[in-house]
Enzyme design. Structure first.
Site, PDB file in Angstrom:
ATOM      1  N   LYS A  16       0.862  -1.175   0.000  1.00  0.00           N
ATOM      2  CA  LYS A  16       0.000   0.000   0.000  1.00  0.00           C
ATOM      3  C   LYS A  16       0.900   1.226   0.000  1.00  0.00           C
ATOM      4  O   LYS A  16       1.915   1.255   0.714  1.00  0.00           O
ATOM      5  CB  LYS A  16      -0.904   0.020   1.238  1.00  0.00           C
ATOM      6  CG  LYS A  16      -1.894  -1.126   1.315  1.00  0.00           C
ATOM      7  CD  LYS A  16      -2.710  -1.041   2.594  1.00  0.00           C
ATOM      8  CE  LYS A  16      -3.651  -2.225   2.734  1.00  0.00           C
ATOM      9  NZ  LYS A  16      -4.407  -2.183   4.012  1.00  0.00           N
ATOM     10  N   ASP A 150       4.040   0.879  15.282  1.00  0.00           N
ATOM     11  CA  ASP A 150       2.720   0.620  15.841  1.00  0.00           C
ATOM     12  C   ASP A 150       2.749   0.467  17.351  1.00  0.00           C
ATOM     13  O   ASP A 150       1.704   0.470  17.999  1.00  0.00           O
ATOM     14  CB  ASP A 150       2.125  -0.641  15.205  1.00  0.00           C
ATOM     15  CG  ASP A 150       1.107  -0.337  14.128  1.00  0.00           C
ATOM     16  OD1 ASP A 150       0.421   0.693  14.241  1.00  0.00           O
ATOM     17  OD2 ASP A 150       0.978  -1.120  13.178  1.00  0.00           O
ATOM     18  N   GLY A 210     -10.564  -5.076  12.613  1.00  0.00           N
ATOM     19  CA  GLY A 210     -10.326  -5.416  11.226  1.00  0.00           C
ATOM     20  C   GLY A 210      -9.840  -6.845  11.162  1.00  0.00           C
ATOM     21  O   GLY A 210     -10.093  -7.645  12.064  1.00  0.00           O
ATOM     22  N   ILE A 329     -13.825  -3.619   9.911  1.00  0.00           N
ATOM     23  CA  ILE A 329     -15.051  -4.156  10.510  1.00  0.00           C
ATOM     24  C   ILE A 329     -15.725  -3.094  11.363  1.00  0.00           C
ATOM     25  O   ILE A 329     -16.953  -2.912  11.296  1.00  0.00           O
ATOM     26  CB  ILE A 329     -14.737  -5.406  11.353  1.00  0.00           C
ATOM     27  CG1 ILE A 329     -14.177  -6.527  10.469  1.00  0.00           C
ATOM     28  CG2 ILE A 329     -15.988  -5.884  12.088  1.00  0.00           C
ATOM     29  CD1 ILE A 329     -13.656  -7.724  11.248  1.00  0.00           C
ATOM     30  N   ASN A 332     -17.505  -0.602   9.088  1.00  0.00           N
ATOM     31  CA  ASN A 332     -18.443  -1.053   8.058  1.00  0.00           C
ATOM     32  C   ASN A 332     -19.474  -2.084   8.488  1.00  0.00           C
ATOM     33  O   ASN A 332     -20.402  -2.368   7.729  1.00  0.00           O
ATOM     34  CB  ASN A 332     -17.644  -1.629   6.876  1.00  0.00           C
ATOM     35  CG  ASN A 332     -16.758  -0.587   6.225  1.00  0.00           C
ATOM     36  OD1 ASN A 332     -17.222   0.445   5.784  1.00  0.00           O
ATOM     37  ND2 ASN A 332     -15.451  -0.859   6.188  1.00  0.00           N
ATOM     38  N   GLU A 379      -4.002   5.766   8.921  1.00  0.00           N
ATOM     39  CA  GLU A 379      -2.640   5.583   9.397  1.00  0.00           C
ATOM     40  C   GLU A 379      -1.636   6.290   8.494  1.00  0.00           C
ATOM     41  O   GLU A 379      -0.587   6.749   8.959  1.00  0.00           O
ATOM     42  CB  GLU A 379      -2.322   4.089   9.485  1.00  0.00           C
ATOM     43  CG  GLU A 379      -3.222   3.345  10.468  1.00  0.00           C
ATOM     44  CD  GLU A 379      -2.990   1.850  10.462  1.00  0.00           C
ATOM     45  OE1 GLU A 379      -1.979   1.413   9.876  1.00  0.00           O
ATOM     46  OE2 GLU A 379      -3.811   1.116  11.027  1.00  0.00           O
TER      47      GLU A 379
END
Length: 393
Positions: A16, A150, A210, A329, A332, A379
């Protein structure tokens, strides 16, 4: 020419990326993803307005292409796609930063060696994060690179929240609760005041739900406690990961079933969670659409475990004023939000069914003791800001 920041988030089969103008604050220019690395690569990209780039201008990647080919080709495509760009620095999502990094760090050989030692604590992510840094260094050796961790967001926690009840010598060696998804929590902490004003500094739990899932309890928008621990395997049930597990199960699998460390790693990281319980899929949307009782069981267990973890985290901050759902999750799935909150009505959490179905920002019932919000996470912008700050230092 426009100076820009490149953001990379590299996994086992995907890259990504995002490109931001090096302004204050950084502004998005384009973002995209290369999925299916090693099998059937699929490239997609869009600009800040959401306009999708024509497929005929995408780079072509062979199924055998590795990061050593992909990273330089991606750089060339970005420069060709936007000929006025000069990449000033690159920021990377790095899962584990260990005990001492409370913020982003400029990449050096010493830092890479330090982060390499943490690979066993994040075997699904850390090797790919570091491989991307090395590949970019090889193709653009003069480009400043910044690692954004993270784990850093959780370094504000009290020592009690970080300790396991194991011999102190092991804790002193670094066997501690580190916590993850900090880049997501950092974004929510930074934007929450825009939704709730001064209440953002009250008792807040953020549910990052997620394929990887965790929760974080905050006060004053700082991490107080989190569900993940020594590794990203702990806490909530996830897409393929088991979450919290009686360590006696691992001993039983070794002693009675003859499983090796590698077998157990594969079982707990890749074969468990939603996939393991349902034997159908690790994808929540797929399970919610299925009529199979095994699919419903997996969804129910996910929500049950999430509600129990949320209630436990509330104890660390003395109650709850604001609940935030985020990630795939959390943002959505109205069903998941409903099932979790129904189990927590005793805490003063009440959803507005219509707002929840519409995926509104405020989904709590008016007058509810606890405000319930749905806030999309970002992020990449956290990484872009940190990279710009470090590159300018």
């Amino acid at each position: 020419m426009t100076e820009a920041i490149l953001v990379l988030n590299v996994g086992s089969s995907s890259v990504k990326f995002a490109v931001y103008a090096a302004s204050d604050p950084p502004s998005l220019i384009l973002r995209g993803k290369l999925a299916g690395i090693g099998t059937d690569p699929v490239f997609s990209a869009q600009d800040a307005a959401g306009q999708i780039s024509p497929p005929d201008i995408f780079p072509q990647f062979d199924h055998a292409a590795g990061l050593g080919d992909i990273i330089p080709d991606l750089l060339r495509w970005i420069e060709a796609h936007r000929g006025d760009l000069t990449i000033r620095a690159a920021g990377h999502s790095v899962v584990h930063g260990g005990r001492h990094h409370m913020g982003p760090a400029l990449v050096t050989d010493a830092l890479l060696a330090e982060l390499e030692a943490l690979v066993p604590l994040a075997p699904l992510h850390q090797p790919h994060n570091l491989a991307a840094i090395r590949c970019l260094a090889a193709s653009a050796p003069d480009l400043a690179q910044v690692a954004c961790f993270d784990t850093s967001f959780h370094r504000t926690q009290d020592r009690l929240a970080q300790l396991f009840a194991i011999p102190r010598a092991l804790s002193d060696e670094g066997i501690l609760r580190y916590g993850f998804h900090g880049l997501s929590y950092d974004f929510i902490a930074g934007t929450l005041a825009g939704h709730v004003g001064a209440n953002a500094d009250e008792r807040v739990i953020v549910a990052h739900l997620g394929n990887g899932a965790s929760m974080c309890a905050m006060r004053d928008r700082r991490s107080v406690a989190t569900s993940m621990g020594f590794t990203a395997l702990d806490g909530l049930m996830m897409g393929r990961r088991c979450g919290a597990l009686d360590p006696g199960v691992v001993l039983y699998l070794m002693q009675e079933k003859g499983l090796t460390a590698g077998d157990i790693t594969s079982l707990l990281y890749e074969q468990s969670g939603l996939l393991g319980v349902s034997c159908i899929s690790s994808d929540m949307a797929t399970l919610q659409a299925s009529d199979a009782p095994e699919a419903q069981l997996a969804v129910d267990l996910f929500c049950y475990r999430a509600a129990a973890e949320l209630a436990a985290l509330a104890a660390s901050i003395g109650g709850l004023d604001i609940l935030v759902f985020t990630a795939g999750i959390g943002e959505n799935s109205a069903i998941v939000r409903t099932h979790i909150c129904e189990r927590l009505r005793w805490m003063g959490i009440t959803l507005d069914p219509a707002a929840n179905e519409d995926h509104a920002t405020c989904v709590g019932m008016s007058g509810s003791e606890v405000e319930v919000l749905v806030i999309p996470t970002d992020e990449e912008i956290v990484i872009a800001r940190s990279t710009l700050m470090m590159a300018a230092a």
